[in-house]
Motif scaffolding. Structure first.
Motif, PDB file in Angstrom:
ATOM      1  N   ARG A  31       0.840  -1.196   0.000  1.00 49.15           N
ATOM      2  CA  ARG A  31       0.000   0.000   0.000  1.00 49.15           C
ATOM      3  C   ARG A  31       0.877   1.250   0.000  1.00 49.15           C
ATOM      4  O   ARG A  31       2.031   1.203   0.419  1.00 49.15           O
ATOM      5  N   GLU A  32       0.292   2.362  -0.435  1.00 53.02           N
ATOM      6  CA  GLU A  32       1.042   3.615  -0.471  1.00 53.02           C
ATOM      7  C   GLU A  32       0.480   4.666   0.470  1.00 53.02           C
ATOM      8  O   GLU A  32       0.969   5.790   0.503  1.00 53.02           O
ATOM      9  N   ASP A  33      -0.516   4.310   1.277  1.00 49.74           N
ATOM     10  CA  ASP A  33      -1.160   5.299   2.134  1.00 49.74           C
ATOM     11  C   ASP A  33      -0.583   5.376   3.543  1.00 49.74           C
ATOM     12  O   ASP A  33      -0.960   6.236   4.337  1.00 49.74           O
ATOM     13  N   GLN A 168      -7.470  -6.092   3.398  1.00 46.17           N
ATOM     14  CA  GLN A 168      -7.348  -4.789   2.734  1.00 46.17           C
ATOM     15  C   GLN A 168      -8.379  -3.796   3.272  1.00 46.17           C
ATOM     16  O   GLN A 168      -8.061  -2.625   3.503  1.00 46.17           O
ATOM     17  N   THR A 172      -7.499  -0.339   5.283  1.00 46.85           N
ATOM     18  CA  THR A 172      -8.022   0.960   4.842  1.00 46.85           C
ATOM     19  C   THR A 172      -8.696   1.680   6.006  1.00 46.85           C
ATOM     20  O   THR A 172      -8.476   2.881   6.215  1.00 46.85           O
TER      21      THR A 172
END
Length: 189
Positions: A31-33, A168, A172
């Motif tokens: 993930r990039e968050d 996932q 999130t």
């Protein structure tokens, strides 16, 4: 960057938890968050709670407590990976949570439980109550894994495909809530 700690909540010899924690970490790192860091409570060698003052004071006497407090304080949110032992979480995880207090406050928590009968759901339920006691905000989605169906011969982790979707979603929610709570953490600092 927001940093989420993946807390491996068992110290038991022969534990399968590291396989699950590594799966969570591998999935999360794509993930990039947020940034993600695996934190194994076994690495901190915490004895049974031995501080003479309440953790709410933040005045820690022992080096092991100061090291644990610094690690938890440096993280913005958490994903707890816990087995179910006798219908609850391992004593080592409860002890690790109890060692500090302010360092947990105003951060998000997600949960990955595993076990043989109800896939760790009772442990996660207990952990949700404990998390609330140290002002962690629990997300809704959780991942429950079965030692019977998500492991080959109870030892080699081979998760069913649907678990990735739940993981996932939970990640999130943890990242989103962690970022939403950032102003409260900053105000408290």
């Amino acid at each position: 960057m927001t940093t989420i700690g993946i807390i491996l909540g068992t110290t038991r010899p022969g534990r399968v938890g590291p396989q699950i924690a590594e799966w969570v970490e591998k999935t999360a790192r794509a993930r990039e968050d947020a940034d993600f860091e695996l934190v194994d409570i076994a690495d901190f060698h915490l004895p049974l709670f031995d501080e003479p003052r309440s953790p709410r004071m933040g005045d820690y006497e022992h080096d092991h407590t100061r090291a644990w407090a610094a690690k938890i304080d440096a993280l913005d949110g958490f994903v707890f990976v816990t087995p179910e032992y006798n219908r609850s979480i391992p004593a080592a995880l409860k002890n690790a949570i109890d060692f500090v207090y302010n360092e947990w406050n105003n951060k998000a928590a997600g949960f990955v439980g595993y076990g043989s009968n109800v896939s760790g759901s009772r442990a996660v339920d207990h952990l949700r109550h404990i998390a609330a006691g140290v002002q962690l905000a629990a997300v809704h989605t959780q991942v429950n894994l079965s030692l019977r169906t998500d492991f080959e011969q109870f030892t080699t982790f081979a998760p069913a495909a649907g678990h990735e979707v739940m993981l996932q979603q939970m990640l999130t929610e943890v990242v989103t809530l962690t970022k939403a709570l950032a102003p409260q953490r900053q105000a408290a600092a």
